[in-house]
Every structure is written in structure tokens, then in C-alpha cells.
Write an enzyme that holds these catalytic residues in place. Structure first.
Site, PDB file in Angstrom:
ATOM      1  N   GLU A 199       0.811  -1.224   0.000  1.00 64.58           N
ATOM      2  CA  GLU A 199       0.000   0.000   0.000  1.00 64.58           C
ATOM      3  C   GLU A 199       0.845   1.277   0.000  1.00 64.58           C
ATOM      4  OE1 GLU A 199      -2.979   0.146   3.022  1.00 64.58           O
ATOM      5  OE2 GLU A 199      -3.810  -1.822   2.552  1.00 64.58           O
ATOM      6  N   GLU A 413      -5.265  -8.430   1.315  1.00 65.57           N
ATOM      7  CA  GLU A 413      -5.916  -8.076   2.576  1.00 65.57           C
ATOM      8  C   GLU A 413      -7.405  -7.852   2.329  1.00 65.57           C
ATOM      9  OE1 GLU A 413      -4.231  -4.767   4.801  1.00 65.57           O
ATOM     10  OE2 GLU A 413      -2.199  -5.391   4.285  1.00 65.57           O
TER      11      GLU A 413
END
Length: 506
Positions: A199, A413
Site C-alpha cells: 500500500e 488483505e
């Protein structure tokens, strides 16, 4: 795109699934057998959130050690990751839990400063750190669990922050590449899936804008309580250097290690799905810009070698440019894309800013909200940003398929949190029906996207354990296993862990 945001998500496979939910009140059954042969199921974690052992085994300080100790006011409960879930000492217990659940894989991150305490190879390799990860990897393989290894999950070396401002300097590209190569050399004979960065968006925006709520805690003075920073430039600079470090590292891996080690390498990105606030063209355009600024910021360079047109037009000279050589290097620099999804927003159009207080948070000219006409987009979880909207998962995955050439995707995720209610008896704290419902409906939504042609090869639940959740500290719990922070970090399976075990039975 209003239709895409509000109607298409009900089309194809998902419509009958949703009708079943609407009629019966219960989602239809789902199990591992619903997914394609060879589909990988796992759980995910990260080093700073899990390991603890902050000053043990030769580990050097990361920016998160510094941030939590110097700015405890930026953490909801003034806590830190010094001990966290104590996986540094309890990793064998964690692997036992995974084997008992029946997961195929475990995604974890390596702490850069546990390998190179001073951040750079010239400062020396910490053999104790190498031993810890060797032991973890070997234990996983012994129990039949594949390691998926993230090289960077936000905990960059404090030494490099002090030396040249970390990811604000291009100097970090070579230091990161040398760190990554050390990992390839030491672990690549057994690790077959590498993730360069987790991320980048979250690291760059929360760390260099948005009030500096993440380490290194930089932002413009008017945007938050930060000692230094520029919210209109630094997020773009830091992520530019992450993209370049990613591309250089992928080239290195492919040229020197991939043929021999037979592994794959990619990067993990995060995005919300954005539903236009109304069917007006301005709001449809705003939803697309929001996607450009959250997902396209990285996917466009990875596929096309340049930033999205909307970013180039709106950010202008504050957005770094790729040289022709860099553009060619970054284009196609992945074997797979990791995709993290949690939530969705409505997006409405905003007028141009006055140009005085530039920030990433306003550059997209999109007003993001979870509420429309007084009605939330979905039920709210513990985190104020997390509204439960399973349809958005399917929409996001299909958007990547249709706009970026249907790359190989791993969902790295997906999860939901509850409040850490310290007054609840343990048996009550283990009842997490909301999480079971979240996973059930999101897996149905993902399955619908796969049946519509999305090339998704695996799914990792966030998270195996309750852990240190960054600026939330320990006030929320994302784990499918409960961690008792007051009793030696003992682990107890929540109802969702039992649900997953049943789901995963072959």
C-alpha cells in the site's frame, strides 16, 4: 459510470446471490470448493504490527518506533509496537494455529531494520534477524504453509530518515534494492512469492499529508500538527521513489534470481470502490478521479508507464515525471498485483481549490463520503473509515480486469474490525458474528468477479491475530484470533476462526 457503480454491480452472477440474501436474510453457503482448483487461501500480517521484540535480536529502530515514542498523542491509546502480538517469540504458536485452520499460505512482512539495522548494506547484516526469518519460513514450510513475503510494510529505517529524509530522497532506491537483494539471497530458495511494497498510497498519504497520522508524521502546517512537510508535494515524491525502487528491484530479481529460484514478484495496492453520489456527469467523473488518485496512481505506471491523465492535469508540476527509461522500466514490472479491499465511498464533485493550500487530500476534486441522503453506504465497523459494502469488492476487481488488462491478482488483505471492549468477558469477546458475515459476503462478491473472468488466484484475510493497528493502537481488533494483551499475548480462536476452518475443509 453511475450505472456501473449502482446497477452493474447487481448484474451477472451477483444478482441471484443478492436475491437469495434478500429473500432468506442469509447469504448462500460458500466454501473452498466454490473457488477454482488451486486457489490459495491465507491470512496476512506485518512486522511492526505483530512481531514486538523491538529492541531484541539486533533490530535497529524504524520510523514507527520513533513516531510512537515521540508522538504518543497520535496513537489513539498512546501505545506502540514494542511488544505487539509478540510473534517474535510466539511464531511457532502462530504457525500451529494456521495449520490447524487449514490455510494454504501466510503473508508476512520482513522488518528492514531486523535485517539491516542501519538501513544500508554498508552498515552490516544482522545475522540474528536472518535467523529469525529463516526459522519462521522453515516452520511454515514444515507445516505445509506457503510464505508470501512483503519486503516493505511501512517500517522504514530511522537511520535513513535521519540521513537523507527516507523516501523523500532518491538515495533510498539503492538502499532498498540492496536490502531486497539481501532477502532474495537469504530466503529466495524457499520464498516463491515476493511483494515489494505494501500500500504505497497509505504510507505516502497518511505519512506525508492527512495530518501526519502515520510515521514519519509529515504534513503542511495548516493540515495538521506536523513539525515539517508539504502535503501538496511530498506524498507524490515519496510514492514516486517507491515506484522506482519497486521497478529497479523487480528488474534485479528477474535478471539475477527468478530463473534459479523460480519465484514470482509483485506489489500490493489498496483501493476503495467509489459510487457516484448521483447520476450527474460531474459526480460520475468525480468517482473516476477518485479511482485514479487511489488506484490509478500506481496501476497506470505499472501498465502504461505514466501517471493517470487526471493526476497530471490536476497536480501539474507537483507530480514528478518519469524519464523515458524509467517509464519503460516500470511498465509491466510485476508478475502479479496484490489488491487490498476494505470499504467503499460515495464520490461527489468539488470545485477547483484556490491553489493556495495544495494537498493530496483535495487534488482529486472529489468529495468522499459514506453517507448519502442520511443513509450510510453500509453498516459501520469500529474504524470510522470502514463501512461494510461487499458489492464494492466485486466492482473493484472487475474494474482492474477491464481497465488494466486482467492481471493476475492476489487479494492480499480484506477484513473488518470491532472495538476492543475491555469490559467483555473472554467468551463474549470471541463472538464476532459481524466478521463472519463480512467474510461470507465478501467471498461471495469475489467469487462473482472470478466467474465473470477476473484472474484472481488467492485471498488473504486481514488478519490472523489482533494486533497494533497503527494510529488506532490496540483500540480495535481485526483478528480472527483474539490476543489477550494482559496475559502474555495468549491467542484464542474467535468464532470467525472456527468459521474459516470449516470453510477451508477440503
Amino acid at each position: 459510470m453511475a450505472a456501473a457503480g449502482e446497477v452493474v454491480m447487481l448484474g451477472g452472477i451477483l444478482l441471484p446471490l443478492l436475491l437469495v440474501v434478500a429473500v432468506s436474510g442469509e447469504p448462500p453457503p460458500i466454501s473452498r470448493r466454490s473457488f477454482p482448483e488451486g486457489f490459495i487461501f491465507g491470512t496476512a500480517s506485518s512486522s511492526y504490527q505483530y512481531e514486538g521484540g523491538a529492541r531484541e535480536g539486533g533490530r535497529g529502530p524504524s520510523i514507527w518506533d520513533t513516531f510512537t515514542h515521540q508522538h504518543p498523542d497520535k496513537i489513539a491509546d498512546k501505545s506502540n509496537g514494542d511488544v505487539a502480538a509478540d510473534s517474535y517469540h510466539l511464531y511457532k504458536e502462530d504457525v500451529r494455529i494456521m495449520k490447524d485452520m487449514g490455510v494454504d499460505a501466510y503473508r508476512f512482512s520482513i522488518s528492514w531494520t531486523r535485517i539491516l539495522p542501519n538501513g544500508s548494506l554498508s552498515g552490516g547484516i544482522n545475522r540474528e534477524g536472518i535467523s529469525y526469518y529463516n526459522n519462521l519460513i522453515n516452520e511454515l514450510l514444515l507445516k505445509g504453509v506457503q510464505p508470501f513475503v512483503t519486503l516493505f510494510h511501512w517500517d522504514s529505517p530511522q537511520a535513513l530518515e535521519d540521513k537523507y529524509n527516507g523516501f523523500l530522497s532518491p538515495n533510498i532506491i539503492n538502499d532498498y534494492k540492496e536490502y531486497a537483494e539481501t532477502c532474495f539471497k537469504e530466503f529466495g530458495d524457499r520464498v516463491k512469492h515476493w511483494i515489494t511494497f505494501n500500500e504505497p498510497l497509505s504510507f505516502c498519504v497518511a505519512g506525508y499529508a492527512s495530518g501526519g497520522m502515520f510515521a514519519p508524521g509529515r504534513c503542511s502546517p495548516w493540515e495538521g500538527n506536523c513539525s515539517a512537510g508539504d502535503s501538496g508535494r511530498e506524498p507524490y515524491t515519496a510514492c514516486h521513489h517507491q515506484l522506482l525502487a519497486h521497478a529497479e528491484t523487480v528488474r534485479l530479481y528477474k535478471e539475477k534470481y527468478q530463473v534459479l529460484q523460480k519465484g514470482k514478484i509483485g506489489i500490493t495496492l489498496v483501493s476503495n470502490w467509489f459510487v457516484p453520489f448521483s447520476r450527474s456527469k460531474s459526480n460520475i467523473d468525480a468517482a473516476r478521479r477518485a479511482l485514479d488518485f487511489m488506484l490509478g496512481w500506481f496501476m497506470d505506471p505499472l501498465i502504461r508507464g505514466e501517471y493517470p491523465l487526471s493526476m497530471r492535469e490536476l497536480v501539474r508540476n507537483r507530480l514528478p515525471q518519469f524519464t523515458k527509461e524509467q517509464s519503460e522500466l516500470i511498465k509491466g514490472s510485476f508478475d502479479f498485483i496484490g489488491l487490498n479491499y476494505y470499504t467503499s465511498n460515495y464520490a461527489g464533485s468539488l470545485p477547483p481549490s484556490n491553489g493556495l493550500n495544495n494537498s493530496y487530500s483535495t487534488d482529486a476534486r472529489a468529495n468522499l463520503t459514506a453517507v448519502r441522503n442520511g443513509i450510510p453506504i453500509g453498516p459501520q465497523a469500529a474504524s470510522p473509515w470502514l463501512y461494510i459494502y461487499p458489492q464494492g469488492f466485486r466492482e473493484l476487481v472487475l474494474y482492474v480486469k477491464e481497465n488494466y488488462g486482467n492481471p493476475t491478482i492476489y487479494i492480499t488483505e480484506n477484513g473488518v474490525d470491532e472495538f476492543n471492549n475491555k469490559t467483555l468477558p473472554l467468551q463474549e469477546a470471541l463472538k464476532d458474528d459481524t466478521r463472519i458475515d463480512y467474510y461470507h459476503k465478501h467471498l461471495l462478491s469475489l467469487l462473482s468477479a472470478i466467474r465473470d473472468g477476473a484472474n484472481v488466484k488467492g485471498y488473504f484475510a486481514w488478519s490472523l491475530l489482533d494486533n497494533f493497528e497503527w494510529s488506532n493502537g490496540y483500540t480495535v481488533r481485526f483478528g480472527i484470533n483474539f490476543v489477550d494483551y494482559n496475559d502474555g499475548a495468549k491467542r484464542y480462536p474467535k468464532m470467525s476462526a472456527h468459521w474459516f476452518k470449516e470453510f477451508l475443509q477440503k
